[in-house]
Design an enzyme around this catalytic site. Sequence first.
Site, short mmCIF file in Angstrom:
data_model
loop_
_atom_site.label_atom_id
_atom_site.label_comp_id
_atom_site.label_asym_id
_atom_site.label_seq_id
_atom_site.Cartn_x
_atom_site.Cartn_y
_atom_site.Cartn_z
N ASP A 103 34.86 38.81 -12.26
CA ASP A 103 34.00 38.14 -11.29
C ASP A 103 34.78 38.07 -9.97
O ASP A 103 36.01 38.21 -9.95
CB ASP A 103 33.65 36.74 -11.81
CG ASP A 103 32.85 35.95 -10.81
OD1 ASP A 103 31.80 36.44 -10.37
OD2 ASP A 103 33.29 34.84 -10.44
N ASP A 161 33.83 35.76 -6.62
CA ASP A 161 33.91 34.43 -6.02
C ASP A 161 34.33 33.40 -7.07
O ASP A 161 33.67 33.24 -8.10
CB ASP A 161 32.56 34.02 -5.44
CG ASP A 161 32.09 34.98 -4.37
OD1 ASP A 161 32.89 35.32 -3.49
OD2 ASP A 161 30.92 35.40 -4.42
N ASP A 182 34.67 32.67 -13.98
CA ASP A 182 34.90 31.24 -13.76
C ASP A 182 33.71 30.36 -14.10
O ASP A 182 33.78 29.15 -13.92
CB ASP A 182 35.26 31.01 -12.29
CG ASP A 182 34.10 31.31 -11.35
OD1 ASP A 182 33.46 32.36 -11.50
OD2 ASP A 182 33.81 30.47 -10.47
#
Length: 229
Positions: free
Chosen positions: A18, A20, A185
């Site tokens: 991922d 961001d 995240d």
Amino acid sequence: MSLAGLFNARWPGVALFDLDGTLVDSAPDLAAAVDRTLEQLGRKPAGIEQVRKWVGNGSPILMRRALAGKADWEPASAADDALFNDALALFFNNYQELNGQHAVVYPGVEACLETLNERGCRMAVVTNKPEQFVTPLLEQMGIEHHFQLIVGGDTLSTKKPDPEPLLHAMEALHGSRGTTVMIGDSAADVSAAQAAGIPCVAVTYGYNFGRSVQALGADAVVDSLSELL
């Protein structure tokens, strides 16, 4: 734990990241673009701490949340619906200008990427951020050379938590469920990995709508990507 521990002491052949909240802290740029957009619409700015809790499901939902002023934006008001397309266009223009100006690479990321490269791991960014913003951000952060593939939120017809972006990247990089790992995240990352049938590592420092990642069911949870080495 070491990434090799997920694959019977072997390092993964493919790693999907991922963007961001995992590789890059881009919330300052996103918040600046959101706040400029809200001000252009005659509304009060949201501020970076609020925007941090809204990031993770792509730009359209980010702007839905910004217009509603909360993470749980449904059902949107009639006024919000009428503004949405204009707000999203304004946001894209603002973010195009601000993308990468205040973002930083998280500690431990570069060491992890460099080690995986040295071990022959093929890597991709799989993000819900629109593809047009991904490469410029990676280039400004100086980490674009680590990745053989980018899958943005609009590259395919679906985005995370749907598993298709992960499966697409895994197949494009000639990986398999026994050699591929997802690192993210948020709940979207973990859910996508579980649906794709691949192990997932979750980081604690990213954007999970202000909630802990400990209960998401990831195969490993780390405070820094350097822990995976």
